[in-house]
Design a protein around this motif. Structure first.
Motif, PDB file in Angstrom:
ATOM      1  N   HIS A 355      -8.482 -11.772  -6.175  1.00  0.00           N
ATOM      2  CA  HIS A 355      -7.740 -11.864  -7.439  1.00  0.00           C
ATOM      3  C   HIS A 355      -7.783 -10.540  -8.185  1.00  0.00           C
ATOM      4  O   HIS A 355      -6.761 -10.059  -8.684  1.00  0.00           O
ATOM      5  N   LEU A 356      -8.989  -9.978  -8.247  1.00  0.00           N
ATOM      6  CA  LEU A 356      -9.162  -8.727  -8.987  1.00  0.00           C
ATOM      7  C   LEU A 356      -8.253  -7.644  -8.399  1.00  0.00           C
ATOM      8  O   LEU A 356      -7.530  -6.944  -9.112  1.00  0.00           O
ATOM      9  N   TYR A 357      -8.307  -7.532  -7.064  1.00  0.00           N
ATOM     10  CA  TYR A 357      -7.473  -6.562  -6.355  1.00  0.00           C
ATOM     11  C   TYR A 357      -5.997  -6.761  -6.712  1.00  0.00           C
ATOM     12  O   TYR A 357      -5.291  -5.818  -7.075  1.00  0.00           O
ATOM     13  N   SER A 358      -5.531  -8.007  -6.661  1.00  0.00           N
ATOM     14  CA  SER A 358      -4.117  -8.262  -6.928  1.00  0.00           C
ATOM     15  C   SER A 358      -3.755  -7.940  -8.361  1.00  0.00           C
ATOM     16  O   SER A 358      -2.736  -7.307  -8.639  1.00  0.00           O
ATOM     17  N   ILE A 359      -4.614  -8.380  -9.300  1.00  0.00           N
ATOM     18  CA  ILE A 359      -4.275  -8.188 -10.712  1.00  0.00           C
ATOM     19  C   ILE A 359      -4.195  -6.710 -11.050  1.00  0.00           C
ATOM     20  O   ILE A 359      -3.268  -6.261 -11.738  1.00  0.00           O
ATOM     21  N   ILE A 360      -5.141  -5.921 -10.515  1.00  0.00           N
ATOM     22  CA  ILE A 360      -5.107  -4.486 -10.815  1.00  0.00           C
ATOM     23  C   ILE A 360      -3.823  -3.855 -10.278  1.00  0.00           C
ATOM     24  O   ILE A 360      -3.130  -3.116 -10.987  1.00  0.00           O
ATOM     25  N   LEU A 361      -3.458  -4.200  -9.042  1.00  0.00           N
ATOM     26  CA  LEU A 361      -2.237  -3.610  -8.480  1.00  0.00           C
ATOM     27  C   LEU A 361      -0.989  -4.080  -9.226  1.00  0.00           C
ATOM     28  O   LEU A 361      -0.041  -3.324  -9.425  1.00  0.00           O
ATOM     29  N   ILE A 362      -0.996  -5.335  -9.677  1.00  0.00           N
ATOM     30  CA  ILE A 362       0.152  -5.847 -10.432  1.00  0.00           C
ATOM     31  C   ILE A 362       0.269  -5.101 -11.763  1.00  0.00           C
ATOM     32  O   ILE A 362       1.356  -4.679 -12.170  1.00  0.00           O
ATOM     33  N   LEU A 363      -0.895  -4.892 -12.423  1.00  0.00           N
ATOM     34  CA  LEU A 363      -0.861  -4.192 -13.717  1.00  0.00           C
ATOM     35  C   LEU A 363      -0.364  -2.755 -13.551  1.00  0.00           C
ATOM     36  O   LEU A 363       0.401  -2.265 -14.380  1.00  0.00           O
ATOM     37  N   ILE A 364      -0.789  -2.082 -12.481  1.00  0.00           N
ATOM     38  CA  ILE A 364      -0.286  -0.727 -12.237  1.00  0.00           C
ATOM     39  C   ILE A 364       1.240  -0.788 -12.080  1.00  0.00           C
ATOM     40  O   ILE A 364       1.973   0.049 -12.607  1.00  0.00           O
ATOM     41  N   GLY A 365       1.704  -1.829 -11.391  1.00  0.00           N
ATOM     42  CA  GLY A 365       3.143  -2.023 -11.257  1.00  0.00           C
ATOM     43  C   GLY A 365       3.833  -2.131 -12.607  1.00  0.00           C
ATOM     44  O   GLY A 365       4.823  -1.458 -12.875  1.00  0.00           O
ATOM     45  N   TRP A 366       3.268  -2.949 -13.504  1.00  0.00           N
ATOM     46  CA  TRP A 366       3.901  -3.119 -14.824  1.00  0.00           C
ATOM     47  C   TRP A 366       3.852  -1.844 -15.638  1.00  0.00           C
ATOM     48  O   TRP A 366       4.744  -1.581 -16.450  1.00  0.00           O
TER      49      TRP A 366
END
Lengths: 464, 369
Positions: A355-366
């Protein structure tokens, strides 16, 4: 007209629904068409021609494809449809972007066209185009009646911001649908939930993001990160709220649209995220670009090429600006890395880290998505690392927006589903149901108070 | 669960219909007292407006402006905001003791303004020019604000001005800080200082200029209103209960003639405004380009020119006790050359009086010549 506004909720929707329910079944599509055209013309009296044109072209394509059996001619029709729709989209959405880039690349001085973007053009061109492609492929039967086809293209619930509804999904309901009290109730509730998400959460966190992004030079690092988190929730609740409202209204009319979001922020990988986020768009690109290019059933090199093409286009579709292209390619790259390298390792990690991995990459995307001015994007990112780590402003924003953020986090998880199931099986059902009823009523009244206050605009000419 | 859904859908559908129907039968107001503006009129239809894209937005604003129970909805929104933890609405803090306090943001125009004022001083070399920059409730009543807030420092900006201006400055920050617990120096619902705030600014001005000032005890203090709901109230729309009092503070026997552009009166205080929304205009009215005040009890030929924003309006009645003639210019509305005016009228003393929250965006001060 937007759904989350006083004129829509109190005038357009009730007047339309009353007429829609009263008229005999045969006239319902016609009434829906008329009101959809009014809905469109409400903001764009001129551009309605574009939508009519695009519909007419693909309606005729459907008729022709049904008649003509010659393969070469059929391919020509297909190409014609793609060219017409993509040129419409290209001209009205991307010409100024192209001109700006040509100007700076070759030192030219071509004047910008400054055309306003026709409402919904990114959606209706995709819908009509997919219709012709599907008829070409023989996946669906062509539509004989132009009024019905026009009703499909212009249908106001999904006209402005999707979901991208394929003809296939609703072709049957276009002719026979279940217009019932039950559907009205379920659709209405869905509409309300979308409205609450948009007005109470997305708009509130939107103002936090606006505040942070205009003052990012002086705020602390943590506040800047909080700003990106606020943006992530703003865009999710805004977009999925809008999809909820569209799906809800569709239901009230007797149409069943496919779901567009499926709790994207609980994903355990970016691959999963894109199966849960804006589903109608990802599946569009998958079915009409990725698979025709060969998908993954070809050499690794070609597969990589296909993935990058799809994600370049996905980025570009979101807006005529470089940051959207970078945003698309960023996800393309992450997906490639996940697919070819990370997958085996990710699977072994405990859920928390997934989850942590995904959330960080998603936030970088935003972060990339949020700023269409590349300079601001670079400076904002730099300031995350160079500003003071934590100051007063962070505590202030946490105090002011903490509750909304917590509600946003909870609603990003499938808890409401679970709660609803629990209530149905509980001994205290009566009590819970009363609480449920009262909370929806209160939320509705508060939402209206937010909408009414939109024009609350004290004119302080005695200001100073 | 199904039943609850049905109940919700029916109830809210009825509420929606109720409001839509009421809307059509409700008499429409054309003016909103609380917002102090005219509400959108029903737009007359024209093809031209429709295609220009101006018709529909006014129609939409019309429905929202005249929505039934509009004022109640707006104050409900404020309550919902507060409940969700928000402490600031439209850049106004909902502070302790029912104070509403403006947010103070970084100024951006101070260098331009300082340049303009120093140039003005160069053009008028033998004139005694002074600047009085008032802090506002934001810094003086800091202790009423939420502990963590996002204000910039007013004092820093005042000091920046004072360090860079080439003429005399009057520092009232300390005296206001000292007196803030003894008197209410700023309104709770308005961005202006009260008559007490103005009094201490007057006192400091007199001390700095060697003028013998009146003590508060020697002045006549009268409460003239107890229901003032000012600009900050209009912005956030909180509880009407916590209205402000307005005091008139002056000598008992002042005797003045006041010349406005188009009228002459014998009093600073304009009673009629106490009945209106904009009660601060009780002090010398509003939006006057130039006012000339003659004190009939003094014959010292002393003249003072005050260039100012509205903070000065409650300060002037006090300082008028010490000059035979005071000319008040509001450069937002006065478009002639002030330096010329000074020469033509043989003026020796000039006072700039602004508050720090306004000076940055004041459209008048930047065009001073």
């Amino acid at each position: 007209m937007v759904f989350s506004s006083i004129p829509f909720i109190f005038f357009f929707l009730p007047i339309f629904l009353i007429i829609y329910y009263i008229v005999p079944y045969k006239l319902k599509n016609f009434i829906l068409l008329i009101f959809s055209l009014i809905f469109y013309a409400w903001g764009e009296p001129v551009y309605i021609i574009l939508m009519l044109f695009s519909s007419l072209v693909d309606y005729i394509n459907g008729l022709l494809l049904n008649k003509i059996k010659n393969k070469r001619k059929r391919i020509l029709i297909l190409i014609e449809s793609i060219i017409v729709n993509l040129s419409l989209l290209g001209f009205f959405k991307y010409s100024d972007f192209l001109i700006t880039n040509l100007n700076s690349l070759f030192n030219l001085d071509i004047p910008l066209l400054l055309l306003p973007l026709p409402i919904g053009i990114s959606f209706f061109t995709f819908q009509t185009m997919s219709y012709t492609i599907d008829v070409f492929r023989g996946n669906i039967k062509y539509e004989k009646n132009f009024l019905n086809f026009m009703t499909y293209v212009s249908m106001f619930p999904q006209l402005i911001a999707g979901p991208i509804v394929r003809y296939d999904t609703i072709s049957e309901e276009l002719h026979h649908r279940d217009i019932s009290f039950n559907n009205y109730v379920n659709g209405f509730i869905r509409f309300l939930e979308g409205l609450f998400k948009k007005v109470l959460i997305a708009n509130t966190l939107g103002s936090l993001f606006l505040e942070v992004s205009t003052n990012y030079l002086s705020y602390s690092s943590l506040t800047l990160i909080l700003g990106i988190i606020a943006f992530a929730f703003q865009i999710y609740f805004d977009f999925s709220g809008y999809s909820d409202m569209a799906i809800g209204i569709g239901k009230m009319l007797g149409f069943t649209y496919l779901e567009n979001f499926n709790y994207p922020y609980i994903s355990k990988s970016i691959t999963e995220f894109w199966r849960r986020w804006h589903i109608s768009l990802s599946s569009f690109f998958k079915d009409y670009v990725y698979i025709p290019l060969g998908g993954s059933r070809c050499s690794v090199i070609k597969n990589i090429r296909n993935i990058l093409i799809v994600w370049f286009l996905t980025g570009l579709w979101h807006g005529a600006s470089w940051n959207f292209i970078f945003w698309g390619l960023y996800f393309g790259l992450v997906l490639l890395i996940e697919k070819f390298i990370l997958k085996k390792y990710l699977e072994k990690l405990p859920n928390f880290f997934k989850h942590l991995y995904s959330i960080i990459l998603i936030l970088i995307g935003w972060l990339i998505f949020a700023f269409d001015d590349i300079n601001i994007l670079i400076n904002f990112t730099k300031n995350i690392f160079t500003n003071t780590f934590i100051q007063n402003d962070f505590y202030f924003f946490i105090r002011n927006y903490g509750i909304t953020l917590i509600i946003a986090i909870i609603l990003s998880m499938p808890v409401s589903k679970i709660i609803k199931e629990k209530i149905t099986n509980s001994k205290w059902k009566g009590v819970y149901c009363t609480i449920f009823f009262i909370s929806y009523l209160i939320l509705f009244i508060i939402t209206i108070s937010y909408l009414v206050s939109d024009t609350y605009n004290p004119f302080l000419y005695f200001r100073f | 669960m199904e039943k609850v859904y049905k109940l919700i859908a029916i109830t809210i559908s009825i509420i929606i219909l109720g409001f839509s129907i009421t809307f059509f039968f409700l008499p429409k107001k054309d003016f909103s007292e609380n917002e102090f503006r005219y509400l959108t009129e029903f737009p007359k239809f024209s093809i031209d407006k429709l295609f220009k894209g101006t018709y529909i937005p006014s129609l939409e604003n019309y429905t929202t402006d005249h929505f039934p129970l509009r004022d109640n909805f707006v104050s409900l929104k404020t309550k919902a905001y507060l409940l969700s933890g928000q402490e600031m609405i439209s850049d106004v803090y909902i502070a302790k003791d029912h104070y509403l306090i403006n947010r103070f943001k970084t100024n951006v125009n101070q260098d331009k303004i300082i340049k303009t004022l120093n140039k003005f001083q160069n053009n008028n070399p033998n004139i005694n020019i002074e600047m009085l920059l008032s802090p506002t409730s934001t810094s003086i009543n800091e202790d009423k604000l939420p502990k963590h807030n996002i204000n910039e420092s007013e004092l820093d900006i005042i000091n920046y001005y004072y360090n860079n201006l080439n003429f005399k400055t009057i520092d009232i920050y300390n005296i206001l800080k000292e007196e803030k617990d003894n008197y209410q120096l700023f309104y709770k619902t308005d961005h202006h200082w009260t008559s007490y705030g103005a009094y201490f600014a007057y006192k400091q001005y007199c001390i700095d200029n060697n003028i013998t000032y009146y003590n508060l005890d020697d002045l006549n203090i009268t409460k003239v209103s107890d229901n003032f709901l000012g600009t900050l109230y209009s912005k956030v729309f909180t509880d009407k209960k916590y209205a402000d009092d307005i005091y008139k503070i002056n000598t008992l026997d002042y005797d003045v003639t006041i010349k406005y552009l188009n009228k002459i009166t014998d009093d600073f205080y304009q009673e009629k405004y106490l009945k209106e929304k904009d009660k601060y205009s009780y002090f010398l009215g509003n939006n006057e380009p130039i006012i000339e005040i003659t004190n009939n009890k003094i014959d010292n030929k002393e003249k003072l020119l005050i260039i100012k924003d509205s903070y000065a309006n409650s300060f002037i009645p006090l300082i008028a006790n010490h000059y035979q003639i005071i000319i008040v210019i509001d450069p937002r509305y006065y478009n002639l050359n002030i330096s010329d005016y000074i020469k033509d009228n043989n003026i020796k003393n000039v006072l700039f009086l602004y508050n720090i929250n306004n000076i940055d965006t004041d459209i008048g001060i930047i065009k001073i010549r």
